[in-house]
Design a protein around this motif. Structure first.
Motif, mmCIF file in Angstrom:
data_model
loop_
_atom_site.group_PDB
_atom_site.id
_atom_site.type_symbol
_atom_site.label_atom_id
_atom_site.label_comp_id
_atom_site.label_asym_id
_atom_site.label_seq_id
_atom_site.Cartn_x
_atom_site.Cartn_y
_atom_site.Cartn_z
ATOM 1 N N ASP A 60 36.214 54.105 44.099
ATOM 2 C CA ASP A 60 37.120 53.707 45.181
ATOM 3 C C ASP A 60 37.236 52.191 45.303
ATOM 4 O O ASP A 60 38.168 51.693 45.921
ATOM 5 C CB ASP A 60 36.648 54.282 46.516
ATOM 6 C CG ASP A 60 36.875 55.777 46.604
ATOM 7 O OD1 ASP A 60 37.706 56.305 45.833
ATOM 8 O OD2 ASP A 60 36.207 56.429 47.435
ATOM 9 N N PHE A 61 36.304 51.455 44.686
ATOM 10 C CA PHE A 61 36.276 50.005 44.874
ATOM 11 C C PHE A 61 36.367 49.201 43.580
ATOM 12 O O PHE A 61 36.335 47.976 43.627
ATOM 13 C CB PHE A 61 35.009 49.608 45.630
ATOM 14 C CG PHE A 61 34.910 50.284 46.965
ATOM 15 C CD1 PHE A 61 35.720 49.907 48.013
ATOM 16 C CD2 PHE A 61 34.041 51.338 47.144
ATOM 17 C CE1 PHE A 61 35.659 50.552 49.240
ATOM 18 C CE2 PHE A 61 33.957 51.993 48.377
ATOM 19 C CZ PHE A 61 34.777 51.593 49.422
ATOM 20 N N SER A 62 36.462 49.854 42.431
ATOM 21 C CA SER A 62 36.556 49.080 41.194
ATOM 22 C C SER A 62 37.163 49.913 40.062
ATOM 23 O O SER A 62 37.178 51.142 40.111
ATOM 24 C CB SER A 62 35.189 48.550 40.769
ATOM 25 O OG SER A 62 34.352 49.605 40.348
ATOM 26 N N PRO B 42 43.431 39.856 41.609
ATOM 27 C CA PRO B 42 42.267 39.440 42.391
ATOM 28 C C PRO B 42 41.143 40.452 42.184
ATOM 29 O O PRO B 42 41.380 41.642 42.019
ATOM 30 C CB PRO B 42 42.778 39.448 43.836
ATOM 31 C CG PRO B 42 43.957 40.354 43.827
ATOM 32 C CD PRO B 42 44.550 40.262 42.454
ATOM 33 N N GLY B 43 39.934 39.959 42.134
ATOM 34 C CA GLY B 43 38.798 40.849 41.911
ATOM 35 C C GLY B 43 38.424 41.006 40.450
ATOM 36 O O GLY B 43 37.475 41.732 40.130
ATOM 37 N N LEU B 44 39.141 40.329 39.534
ATOM 38 C CA LEU B 44 38.775 40.379 38.123
ATOM 39 C C LEU B 44 37.451 39.636 37.955
ATOM 40 O O LEU B 44 37.355 38.460 38.270
ATOM 41 C CB LEU B 44 39.849 39.728 37.254
ATOM 42 C CG LEU B 44 39.563 39.731 35.751
ATOM 43 C CD1 LEU B 44 39.735 41.134 35.183
ATOM 44 C CD2 LEU B 44 40.474 38.765 35.029
ATOM 45 N N VAL C 37 45.100 47.684 46.910
ATOM 46 C CA VAL C 37 45.183 46.368 46.251
ATOM 47 C C VAL C 37 45.532 46.564 44.777
ATOM 48 O O VAL C 37 46.379 45.856 44.225
ATOM 49 C CB VAL C 37 43.848 45.591 46.413
ATOM 50 C CG1 VAL C 37 43.817 44.358 45.532
ATOM 51 C CG2 VAL C 37 43.608 45.224 47.868
ATOM 52 N N PHE C 38 44.906 47.542 44.156
ATOM 53 C CA PHE C 38 45.151 47.822 42.745
ATOM 54 C C PHE C 38 46.606 48.246 42.513
ATOM 55 O O PHE C 38 47.224 47.861 41.522
ATOM 56 C CB PHE C 38 44.183 48.906 42.262
ATOM 57 C CG PHE C 38 44.148 49.081 40.786
ATOM 58 C CD1 PHE C 38 43.522 48.151 39.971
ATOM 59 C CD2 PHE C 38 44.728 50.188 40.195
ATOM 60 C CE1 PHE C 38 43.490 48.308 38.597
ATOM 61 C CE2 PHE C 38 44.693 50.358 38.824
ATOM 62 C CZ PHE C 38 44.070 49.420 38.020
ATOM 63 N N ILE D 128 37.617 45.141 37.443
ATOM 64 C CA ILE D 128 38.408 44.598 38.550
ATOM 65 C C ILE D 128 37.966 45.313 39.813
ATOM 66 O O ILE D 128 38.019 46.544 39.882
ATOM 67 C CB ILE D 128 39.924 44.803 38.331
ATOM 68 C CG1 ILE D 128 40.379 44.111 37.041
ATOM 69 C CG2 ILE D 128 40.714 44.291 39.532
ATOM 70 C CD1 ILE D 128 41.834 44.379 36.677
ATOM 71 N N ASP D 129 37.523 44.540 40.781
ATOM 72 C CA ASP D 129 37.129 45.108 42.070
ATOM 73 C C ASP D 129 38.311 45.063 43.021
ATOM 74 O O ASP D 129 39.055 44.076 43.062
ATOM 75 C CB ASP D 129 35.952 44.315 42.669
ATOM 76 C CG ASP D 129 34.672 44.487 41.868
ATOM 77 O OD1 ASP D 129 34.523 45.527 41.196
ATOM 78 O OD2 ASP D 129 33.828 43.577 41.906
#
Length: 152
Positions: free
Chosen positions: A105-107, A139-141, A67-68, A61-62
């Motif tokens: 930090d991003f995923s 979102p980001g999956l 957001v996470f 997941i990004d």
């Protein structure tokens, strides 16, 4: 000195057979964009009922930490197995969002043991369809993968 072609041919044959051995691990990944009617669909070769199988799910997941943080606590997966005979088995498999195997930090990357030491009820090619019930809240999956490891 004369050498025999028979031992050389025998050696080549033995090496050929070793190369034809069943791989012990099979891995597939389905991108989120490639779902079939919202499902991640996998084929599992479980033709050897003398062995056991370990099934692991993996994903990424990004998104930023903020957001996470607002994503639900659990990734809810509906698992539908279809046996070679057509018999179906289903269950819900919840995965805690915090069950992260690696993060930046991003995923966030996931390696999730699903079934360990599985002995199939029927030998043959099984189908596993996975629906992530709350996928729209992640979102980001990137998608979902299945790693099948065969063990004697």
């Amino acid at each position: 000195m004369k050498t025999s072609a028979v031992p050389q041919c025998l050696l080549i044959f033995v090496l050929f057979l070793a190369g034809c051995a069943r791989p012990s691990v099979h891995e597939e990944f389905r991108k989120a964009a490639d779902r079939e009617n919202g499902k991640y669909c996998f084929s599992l070769d479980m033709t050897d009922t003398a062995g056991r199988y370990d099934l692991h799910l993996f994903s990424r997941i990004d998104g930023s930490p903020s957001v996470f943080d607002v994503m639900p606590d659990t990734i809810r997966m509906s698992m539908m197995f279809t046996a070679p005979s057509g018999q179906r088995y289903s269950e819900v498999f919840p995965v805690p969002k915090e069950y992260v195997s690696r993060e930046t930090d991003f995923s966030r990357e996931y390696e999730i043991p699903y079934r360990l030491g599985l002995v199939p009820a029927e030998k043959g090619i099984w189908r596993l369809d996975i629906t992530i019930e709350n996928e729209n809240m992640f979102p980001g999956l990137r998608g979902l993968g299945l790693r099948t490891a065969w063990k004697e």
